[in-house]
Design an enzyme around this catalytic site. Structure first.
Site, PDB file in Angstrom:
ATOM      1  N   HIS A 182       0.865  -1.185   0.000  1.00  0.00           N
ATOM      2  CA  HIS A 182       0.000   0.000   0.000  1.00  0.00           C
ATOM      3  C   HIS A 182       0.904   1.238   0.000  1.00  0.00           C
ATOM      4  CE1 HIS A 182      -3.543  -2.220   2.090  1.00  0.00           C
ATOM      5  NE2 HIS A 182      -3.909  -1.950   0.857  1.00  0.00           N
ATOM      6  N   CYS A 276      -2.087   2.644   9.266  1.00  0.00           N
ATOM      7  CA  CYS A 276      -3.091   1.692   8.781  1.00  0.00           C
ATOM      8  C   CYS A 276      -4.321   1.639   9.679  1.00  0.00           C
ATOM      9  CB  CYS A 276      -2.523   0.270   8.749  1.00  0.00           C
ATOM     10  SG  CYS A 276      -1.158   0.034   7.641  1.00  0.00           S
TER      11      CYS A 276
END
Ligand code: ARG
Length: 283
Positions: A182, A276
């Site tokens: 990511h 996250c």
């Protein structure tokens, strides 16, 4: 100097906090587990200490409150062990929310929870992305523009979709290293013009783009990136980052940010860090 979160007073605002109150969305790791492997960090055979994960998450949550921010907390689901990573819960800017479409079936069912949460938050327009789109994990609002990480999770076609939906320029960056699946594992947004990143996570053309856009960026090295240290959360003046990588912390302090240290070692077993666990609602 950096401050360890453990030694910071939880109930009072911490020195260095900014006047702008941010809104964040979090989901507790009540059912945190590594039952499947969808990134190189996840090893289902290794045990996970859920209580440790909860304690680390709670400290993160309490730190954001102590910094004066507003945190909405959504309920966890026993069947969705990765839902603690709300950064993947979509993109929220103004009155619009884009619900994620996950690459892996294991996380599919999270989308309906995030859609419901966005509606509960009172957003005027909420819809699910057409192309694979893992939310703020891959789409970071940086000043007026959005930086997009594609190639490993989010679909390159999601770039135009996000651009059209939010009417903002989106800069596509190609991720090339599976450890940094990511964008927020390879690049941290510290404020509107400051980012920290590890160039090696990006394709050469994307490294050029980053160099051009952010000539004064803080560059991390591979060892720091591999500690997931770039998965840090900044409110524009205070940065919350891992207890490892002191030199990186010092470089951030030199740029005028306050740095708080918080361990997310248990959450890292699923490939996640502080960032996250938090979705910013840019309302
Ligand atoms: N296990 C999760 C996954 O692979 C971790 C997600 C981390 N989130 C993030 N924004 N980097 O999808």
């Amino acid at each position: 100097m950096t401050v360890n979160v453990a030694s910071a007073a939880p109930a009072t605002a911490i020195a260095g906090s900014m006047p702008v109150q941010r809104r964040y969305l979090m989901c507790p790791p009540t059912y945190f587990a590594v039952r499947y492997s969808i990134n190189p960090w996840m090893h289902p055979a290794q045990p996970v200490d859920v209580l440790a994960a909860i304690a680390q998450w709670q400290r993160l949550h309490d730190t954001l409150i102590a910094l004066g921010h507003h945190v909405d907390v959504m309920p966890a689901d026993p069947d969705l062990p990765d839902m603690v990573f709300t950064a993947n819960g979509g993109i929220v800017i103004g009155d619009r929310g884009l619900v994620p479409r996950f690459r892996h079936a294991e996380r599919d069912a999270e989308s309906m929870h995030f859609a419901r949460t966005m509606k509960d938050l009172g957003l005027a327009e909420v819809r699910q992305a057409r192309f694979v789109n893992e939310g703020e994990g891959d789409f970071l609002l940086t000043g007026e523009r959005i930086l997009a990480g594609t190639g490993l999770r989010s679909d390159p076609r999601a770039v135009k979709e996000v651009q059209d939906y939010f009417s903002r320029p989106v800069v596509a960056l190609q991720l090339v290293d599976p450890r940094f699946y990511h964008l927020d594992t390879a690049l941290a947004r510290l404020d509107a013009d400051t980012v920290a990143y590890w160039p090696g996570a990006f394709a050469p053309e994307s490294q050029d783009v980053l160099r051009e856009l952010f000539p004064d960026a803080i560059l991390a090295d591979e060892r720091e990136a591999a500690a997931l240290a770039l998965n840090m959360l900044s409110d524009g003046s205070t940065v919350i980052m891992t207890t490892e990588c002191d030199e990186l912390a010092e470089r951030i302090v030199e740029r005028g940010f306050a740095v708080l240290r918080a361990s997310t070692s248990e959450l890292r077993r699923a490939g996640g860090g502080a960032k996250c666990c938090v979705l910013e609602l840019h309302r």
